[in-house]
Scaffold this active site. Sequence first.
Site, mmCIF file in Angstrom:
data_model
loop_
_atom_site.group_PDB
_atom_site.id
_atom_site.type_symbol
_atom_site.label_atom_id
_atom_site.label_comp_id
_atom_site.label_asym_id
_atom_site.label_seq_id
_atom_site.Cartn_x
_atom_site.Cartn_y
_atom_site.Cartn_z
ATOM 1 N N SER A 183 6.100 84.849 -8.580
ATOM 2 C CA SER A 183 4.787 85.186 -9.138
ATOM 3 C C SER A 183 4.953 85.849 -10.505
ATOM 4 O O SER A 183 5.552 85.270 -11.407
ATOM 5 C CB SER A 183 4.018 86.069 -8.152
ATOM 6 O OG SER A 183 2.665 86.185 -8.532
ATOM 7 N N GLU A 310 -1.450 78.030 -2.812
ATOM 8 C CA GLU A 310 -1.268 79.320 -3.471
ATOM 9 C C GLU A 310 -2.516 80.208 -3.426
ATOM 10 O O GLU A 310 -2.468 81.385 -3.063
ATOM 11 C CB GLU A 310 -0.875 79.101 -4.940
ATOM 12 C CG GLU A 310 0.440 78.405 -5.166
ATOM 13 C CD GLU A 310 1.619 79.356 -5.185
ATOM 14 O OE1 GLU A 310 1.443 80.555 -4.889
ATOM 15 O OE2 GLU A 310 2.737 78.888 -5.499
ATOM 16 N N HIS A 408 0.265 81.883 -1.261
ATOM 17 C CA HIS A 408 1.099 82.621 -2.203
ATOM 18 C C HIS A 408 1.917 83.680 -1.470
ATOM 19 O O HIS A 408 1.398 84.386 -0.603
ATOM 20 C CB HIS A 408 0.170 83.282 -3.235
ATOM 21 C CG HIS A 408 0.839 83.829 -4.445
ATOM 22 N ND1 HIS A 408 1.573 83.054 -5.296
ATOM 23 C CD2 HIS A 408 0.861 85.103 -4.963
ATOM 24 C CE1 HIS A 408 2.006 83.807 -6.301
ATOM 25 N NE2 HIS A 408 1.604 85.053 -6.116
#
Length: 510
Positions: A183, A310, A408
């Site tokens: 990320s 995600e 995510h």
Amino acid sequence: MKLPVGTLRGRAEDGLAVFRGIPYAAAPVGDLRWRPARPHPGWDGVRDAAEYGPSAPQIGRVDAVLGGHGAPPFDEDCLTLNVWTPGPDDARRPVLVWIHGGGFVSGSGTLPIYAGDTFARDGDLVVVSVSYRIGALGYLCVGAEEACGNFWLTDQLAALRWIREHIAAFGGDPDDITVAGQSGGAFSTAALAAHPEGRGLFRRAILQSPPFGAATPDRAQSLRTTAALLEAAGVADIAQLRALPWERLVQATIAMFGVQARWGRWPVPFLPLIDGSTMTRHPLAALIDGAADPGQNAGPDILLGWTADEACFAFGFNDMYANATTEQVRARFAESFGARAGEAYEIFAAERPDADPLGLLTDLVSDELFRLPGAALAEARAEQGRPIWVYQFDYATPAYDGRLGAGHCLELPFTFRNADRWAHAPFLAGVEPRTLDELGAAMHDAWISFVRTGDPNHAGLPAWERYTTPNRATMRFAATSTAGTDPVGAAKRGLYGGGTGDGGAERLGA
């Protein structure tokens, strides 16, 4: 252990030597708040390195997905790193450096979930985790200085310099360093690879879910964010803001989430900025253009990937989207595609005929922030013959009746192969022990192989080919992993024009 900066005393843990809380830069406090990282002056005597240093100041809230992503103690004096090694000897092992993510406002290199012992032990690696400035302290543009923001990047560059100078004493090879992140940490890794100095400090990069679609504001845009923070903190100027305790800055950050919120966008109160000094271009554009450079400017070899769903992380439990309508989602498509919004909506709907409006929204944001710009980088490197390996994490967690999908961060317990340390994380509820073990082994061993050789293949996976055109090989990690192709598809590539540069990254951004 004697180093140029002083002597360290670590501890032995399960066959490893571990050194925690090592300062790699001067404490960014007082006059050094909102200044580029400076070298640490060193210390006299023996420094105890048994315990972690503090985490960077942050909100430290509990959430429904991870269960939380920051643990006290918090302190501005947070520029430390941690080392796990099979032995502080002259073995010159490959080195893995982990840069945590957290939406640029949370996380720490001190979290047990990011401990490097599994990689060090299973791969005979030297592993380093890094803490750096986040939130307002790391990303705020404070005026006209040459480096008005991106203090986070100066921290990470300082950490890499320290690692390159000292890692041989820990049994590591300074010429064989892989930097990995997830990320915001993957965005950081890309920024380091695009930086003139940073790209020479490591050999390989692992980019897990880099949010390349995030806009990188310029100085003027960033100063508007600064003005909003001043108002939220109740002060008139930067001088008064400098005098505030960090706790007040963290409280003001909570208000910034509301200030920056836009319907259908992933809320991020602070972003890396194009300041003309530390960052001159969006890292994605720099890496795409660098792929055509025949020399060192092409940067490191890359392992790149994302999760299939995600954006479920951001939208799945947000009440604002619980009753999202087709009209709202079509309007959000119009923001991205203009006159082609109707065509785009139908392409997305055809791929997911069972999806409700929220599902199509999360698909759109997942594509714009992660999958499409990531694929653009893969295409550019493939066209120039530069090594890149691509994956998609497809395993959908059963938690919350499947509402999170392959969201995510879900791959993290598998890549680190340390699911026992994620007991606080709701997103692992209901995952079968066999899946934790087998999928964990598949990913963990692939990461180790890449760090050691530049090739993620190992005996527990089907053959994983490099991403090239036209094959677009993509490893699909799931309960049973498979070798797939083309994670985007021709229809979507046509919508986005096949790639993205500076303007494309801005257009895709939040």
